[in-house]
Enzyme design. Structure first.
Site, PDB file in Angstrom:
ATOM      1  N   GLY A 104       0.902  -1.213  -0.108  1.00  0.00           N
ATOM      2  CA  GLY A 104      -0.033   0.127  -0.047  1.00  0.00           C
ATOM      3  C   GLY A 104       0.806   1.330   0.074  1.00  0.00           C
ATOM      4  N   GLY A 106       2.599   3.946   1.447  1.00  0.00           N
ATOM      5  CA  GLY A 106       3.218   4.062   2.737  1.00  0.00           C
ATOM      6  C   GLY A 106       3.906   5.504   2.651  1.00  0.00           C
ATOM      7  N   ARG A 107       3.784   6.033   1.763  1.00  0.00           N
ATOM      8  CA  ARG A 107       4.214   7.678   1.930  1.00  0.00           C
ATOM      9  C   ARG A 107       3.978   8.232   0.811  1.00  0.00           C
ATOM     10  NH1 ARG A 107      10.092   7.828  -0.735  1.00  0.00           N
ATOM     11  NH2 ARG A 107      10.105   6.109  -2.031  1.00  0.00           N
ATOM     12  N   LYS A 127       3.902  12.448  -3.363  1.00  0.00           N
ATOM     13  CA  LYS A 127       4.847  11.201  -2.794  1.00  0.00           C
ATOM     14  C   LYS A 127       5.680  11.906  -1.714  1.00  0.00           C
ATOM     15  CE  LYS A 127       7.855   7.684  -4.682  1.00  0.00           C
ATOM     16  NZ  LYS A 127       8.547   7.053  -6.011  1.00  0.00           N
ATOM     17  N   ARG A 197      -1.626  -1.210  -9.639  1.00  0.00           N
ATOM     18  CA  ARG A 197      -0.701  -1.613 -10.053  1.00  0.00           C
ATOM     19  C   ARG A 197      -0.992  -3.359 -10.079  1.00  0.00           C
ATOM     20  NH1 ARG A 197       3.247   1.128  -6.959  1.00  0.00           N
ATOM     21  NH2 ARG A 197       2.164   3.364  -6.595  1.00  0.00           N
ATOM     22  N   ASP A 263       4.321  -4.732  -7.384  1.00  0.00           N
ATOM     23  CA  ASP A 263       3.641  -3.680  -6.968  1.00  0.00           C
ATOM     24  C   ASP A 263       4.158  -2.192  -7.535  1.00  0.00           C
ATOM     25  OD1 ASP A 263       5.962  -4.547  -5.094  1.00  0.00           O
ATOM     26  OD2 ASP A 263       5.726  -2.613  -4.146  1.00  0.00           O
ATOM     27  N   ASN A 264       5.131  -2.669  -8.538  1.00  0.00           N
ATOM     28  CA  ASN A 264       5.649  -1.327  -9.299  1.00  0.00           C
ATOM     29  C   ASN A 264       5.444  -1.715 -10.712  1.00  0.00           C
ATOM     30  OD1 ASN A 264       6.914  -0.269  -6.933  1.00  0.00           O
ATOM     31  ND2 ASN A 264       8.829  -1.170  -7.098  1.00  0.00           N
ATOM     32  N   ASP A 273       7.269   4.270 -10.367  1.00  0.00           N
ATOM     33  CA  ASP A 273       8.028   3.980  -9.236  1.00  0.00           C
ATOM     34  C   ASP A 273       9.742   3.933  -9.615  1.00  0.00           C
ATOM     35  OD1 ASP A 273       5.999   3.965  -7.365  1.00  0.00           O
ATOM     36  OD2 ASP A 273       6.257   2.021  -6.799  1.00  0.00           O
TER      37      ASP A 273
HETATM   38  P1  AMP Z   1       8.917   0.925  -2.985  1.00  0.00           P
HETATM   39  O1  AMP Z   1      10.201   0.022  -2.819  1.00  0.00           O
HETATM   40  O2  AMP Z   1       9.155   2.322  -3.146  1.00  0.00           O
HETATM   41  O3  AMP Z   1       8.238   0.330  -4.223  1.00  0.00           O
HETATM   42  O4  AMP Z   1       8.290   0.896  -1.818  1.00  0.00           O
HETATM   43  C1  AMP Z   1       7.564  -0.388  -1.321  1.00  0.00           C
HETATM   44  C2  AMP Z   1       6.657  -0.266  -0.113  1.00  0.00           C
HETATM   45  O5  AMP Z   1       7.232   0.576   1.004  1.00  0.00           O
HETATM   46  C3  AMP Z   1       5.737   0.735  -0.596  1.00  0.00           C
HETATM   47  O6  AMP Z   1       4.377  -0.034   0.063  1.00  0.00           O
HETATM   48  C4  AMP Z   1       5.928   1.791   0.109  1.00  0.00           C
HETATM   49  O7  AMP Z   1       4.732   2.919   0.200  1.00  0.00           O
HETATM   50  C5  AMP Z   1       6.699   1.673   1.295  1.00  0.00           C
HETATM   51  N1  AMP Z   1       7.495   2.765   1.613  1.00  0.00           N
HETATM   52  C6  AMP Z   1       8.683   3.034   0.856  1.00  0.00           C
HETATM   53  N2  AMP Z   1       9.434   4.108   1.369  1.00  0.00           N
HETATM   54  C7  AMP Z   1       8.800   4.305   2.517  1.00  0.00           C
HETATM   55  C8  AMP Z   1       8.785   5.541   3.691  1.00  0.00           C
HETATM   56  N3  AMP Z   1       9.951   6.137   3.832  1.00  0.00           N
HETATM   57  N4  AMP Z   1       8.074   5.266   4.469  1.00  0.00           N
HETATM   58  C9  AMP Z   1       6.760   4.488   4.537  1.00  0.00           C
HETATM   59  N5  AMP Z   1       6.725   3.490   3.615  1.00  0.00           N
HETATM   60  C10 AMP Z   1       7.631   3.499   2.563  1.00  0.00           C
HETATM   61 MG    MG Z   2       6.591   0.999  -5.122  1.00  0.00          MG
END
Ligand code: AMP
Ligand code: MG
Length: 506
Positions: A104, A106-107, A127, A197, A263-264, A273
Site C-alpha cells: 500500500g 506508505g508515503r 509522494k 498496479r 507492486d511497481n 516507481d
Molecule cells: P518501493 O520499494 O518504493 O516500491 O516501496 C515499497 C513499499 O514500501 C511501498 O508500500 C511504499 O509505500 C513503502 N515505503 C517506501 N518508502 C517508505 C517510507 N519512507 N515510509 C513508509 N513507507 C515507505
Molecule cells: Mg513501489
C-alpha cells in the site's frame, strides 16, 4: 477506512480552499476497503524546487497559481485544494519474488484526479506526504535526491517517447530526514494514468475477495480499456500488450528499472516507481545498478522475462473472473499469457529495425541486430553513443565511420558487421538521408546518464544549487536533437565518473 491523523493540514483561518485542480475523484468512490482516507502531514517550510509548467498546461492547470505560495503549500501537503479527497491506496505484491500480502501507499497520497485537454483522466499524487496506515516502519517521507532522480528520469522517459508517470513538481519541506545521515526532505507531485498496479489486483485476490477483484477490474476497464469486449480476458490481453511494448521500449533505450516487483508494475502500462533505476552506459545484458539487487534478478537482460513472470501473477489474480470453472479460467489465462513472448519479440524487433534504419522487414534482421549487440557486449561499447553514431554512417562517410569505430577497442569485428549492415541497407532502396533521419529519431543523443544525475543531486543537496538541474532538464527535453552547445551531455562518464551503484533511498 482509517481516520485522518491529528496533524491534518488546515487551510489558514478565513481563507477558502484554493480551486487549483478541477478534481473528479473516481477512485475515492470505490468501497472503503480499497484505501485509507487521510490527509497529508504538514511540513515546516515548503519551497518550490521545480514546477513542470508544460505538463501543468497540458493538464489545464494554472502554472502561476501552482507556483504561488498557496500553490506550493498544496504541493507540499500543507493545504488541501478544493475538491481533493486524499487517500492511500491499498495493494500487495511480490518483492524480489517473495509474496508480501500487505503493502500500500506508505508515503504517498492520491490527492484526486483531473481530466486533461484530450479528455484523459490523470491521478495527482503527492509522494513523500507523510505516514499512512500502510507505512509500517517507514517515516512516510521522501528525500530530495530520489525526488530529483524521479523527476529527471521520468521526464526524460516521456521525452524519449516511453510510457511513464510524469512529474509535475518537486518541493523541499524544510525537514531533515534520517537516511544515511540527515538529508533534506522533499515531496514529488506525480501524475499517472492510474496508480493501480498488478499488486492492487493481488491484494484482493489473495484475500479471496472476488467482489473486490471484479470491482477493481471493472474500474480499470472503464477508465483505461473501455473498448474491451469480453471485458476481463480483454483486460488481461491489453495489459500484456502494453507491458510487452513498455519493456521493449526500455530495452531499446537501455533503461533498467531496478525494482520490477509486482507492486511497481502499472496496470496502465506506464513506467512507475523510479527508485534505483538507471540508464546503461556500456552495453551488457547482465548490467545491474541497484544496491538491493545482489542476485541480479532485475538486470537489464532479465527485464523481458521478469515482466512475463509478473503478468502471470496478474493472470492468477484475475482467475475468478476468467471462466465459470477453474479449468476454464486457467485455460483462458494460459492462452493470454502465452501471447507475451511473441508480443515482446515483435515490439523489440520492430524497435531494433528502427534503430538500424530498416523500414522493411526481412528475415535475418534479428540476427543482424543481435550480432551487433554481441560485438558491443564483448567490447563494452557505450549503448547510446554506438547507435547514435551509427546513424551518421549510412552513406559511409569516413569521418562518421571513424567516430563509431573509435568506440570499439577492436574495430575489426564492427567492420565485419558493418559490411552486412550496408548490404541490408541497400535492399531498402531508400535515400541515405531518409534512413539517417529515421535513425536519428530512433536513437537518442541524450539520456539521463547516471553521473550527470548524481552531479545534479549533489549540487542541489550540498549547495542548494538548482542550475545544473535546469540545464540537465533542458537537454533531456529534446533527446533526439543534437544540441551543439550542450553536446558534452552526450558523453559517457570518464572512468572516475562511472556510477557503479544506485540506491532506492526510501
Ligand atoms: P518501493 O520499494 O518504493 O516500491 O516501496 C515499497 C513499499 O514500501 C511501498 O508500500 C511504499 O509505500 C513503502 N515505503 C517506501 N518508502 C517508505 C517510507 N519512507 N515510509 C513508509 N513507507 C515507505
Ligand atoms: Mg513501489
Amino acid at each position: 477506512m482509517v481516520d485522518a491523523p491529528a496533524l491534518a493540514p488546515t487551510n489558514p483561518a478565513g481563507s477558502s480552499p484554493v480551486a487549483l485542480f478541477p478534481f473528479d475523484n473516481s477512485y475515492a468512490r470505490l468501497p472503503d476497503r480499497f484505501f485509507a482516507r487521510l490527509a497529508p502531514t504538514p511540513v515546516p517550510q515548503p519551497q518550490l524546487v521545480k514546477l513542470n509548467r508544460v505538463l501543468a498546461q497540458a493538464l489545464s492547470l494554472d502554472p502561476e497559481a501552482l507556483a504561488a505560495p498557496s500553490g506550493v503549500e498544496i504541493l507540499a501537503g500543507n493545504r488541501l485544494p478544493l475538491g481533493a479527497d486524499p487517500l492511500a491506496m491499498a495493494y500487495a505484491g511480490h518483492q524480489f519474488g517473495n509474496w508480501v500480502p500487505q503493502l500500500g501507499d506508505g508515503r504517498a497520497l492520491l490527492l484526486g484526479e483531473v481530466i486533461d485537454r484530450q479528455g484523459v483522466r490523470y491521478d495527482i499524487q503527492l509522494k513523500g506526504a507523510g505516514r499512512t496506515p500502510f507505512s509500517r516502519s517507514g517515516d512516510g517521507r521522501a528525500v530530495l535526491g530520489p525526488v530529483l532522480r524521479e523527476y529527471i528520469i521520468s521526464e526524460a522517459m516521456a521525452a524519449l517517447g516511453v510510457a511513464t508517470t510524469r512529474s509535475l513538481a518537486a518541493v523541499t519541506t524544510g525537514e531533515q530526514i534520517f537516511r544515511q545521515g540527515l538529508l533534506p526532505g522533499a515531496v514529488l507531485t506525480r501524475v499517472a494514468r492510474s496508480h493501480v498496479r498488478i499488486g492492487t489486483f493481488q491484494f484482493f485476490a489473495s484475500r479471496g475477495d472476488v467482489d473486490g477483484v471484479r470491482l477493481l477490474a471493472d474500474y480499470v476497464i472503464d477508465r483505461l480499456y473501455p473498448q474491451a469486449a469480453q471485458p476481463y480476458r480483454a483486460l488481461l490481453d491489453a495489459v500484456i500488450e502494453r507491458t510487452a511494448a513498455l519493456v521493449a521500449s526500455w530495452q531499446l533505450i537501455g533503461f533498467i528499472h531496478g525494482v520490477m516487483n509486482t507492486d511497481n508494475m502499472s496496470i496502465a502500462g506506464e513506467t512507475i516507481d523510479y527508485g534505483p533505476c538507471a540508464f546503461m552506459d556500456t552495453y551488457h545484458p547482465g548490467t545491474v545498478y541497484s544496491s538491493i539487487d545482489a542476485g541480479g534478478r532485475y538486470a537489464y537482460g532479465n527485464q523481458p522475462r521478469i515482466a512475463h513472470w509478473n503478468l502471470v501473477r496478474l493472470a492468477q489474480a484475475l482467475l475468478p473472473l476468467l471462466g465459470d470453472s477453474e479449468d476454464a479460467a486457467v485455460a483462458t489465462a494460459q492462452a493470454a499469457i502465452d501471447t507475451y513472448p511473441a508480443r515482446f519479440e515483435s515490439a523489440w524487433l520492430a524497435g531494433l529495425r528502427r534503430k538500424l534504419g530498416l523500414a522493411q522487414a526481412h528475415d535475418g534482421d534479428m540476427a543482424l541486430a543481435q550480432e551487433l549487440l554481441t560485438v558491443m557486449a564483448a567490447q563494452s561499447t557505450d549503448f547510446t553513443l554506438t547507435f547514435r553514431r551509427l546513424g551518421d554512417c549510412v552513406d559511409d562517410d569516413p569521418t562518421a565511420m571513424a567516430a563509431v569505430r573509435s568506440l570499439f577497442a577492436d574495430p575489426a569485428a564492427f567492420d565485419a558487421w558493418a559490411v552486412q549492415w550496408r548490404q541490408r541497407l541497400a535492399r531498402e532502396g531508400r535515400a541515405a538521408a531518409a534512413i539517417q533521419a529515421d535513425m536519428r529519431a530512433a536513437n537518442p543523443a541524450f539520456i539521463p546518464r547516471n553521473h550527470r544525475v548524481e552531479a545534479v543531486i549533489a549540487a542541489a543537496q550540498t549547495n542548494q544549487d538548482f542550475k545544473p538541474l535546469e540545464e540537465l532538464l533542458t537537454v533531456l527535453a529534446q533527446p533526439y536533437d543534437d544540441q551543439p552547445r550542450l553536446a558534452h551531455y552526450a558523453q559517457p562518464p570518464e572512468p572516475h565518473e562511472v556510477v557503479q551503484q544506485t540506491f532506492c533511498g526510501t
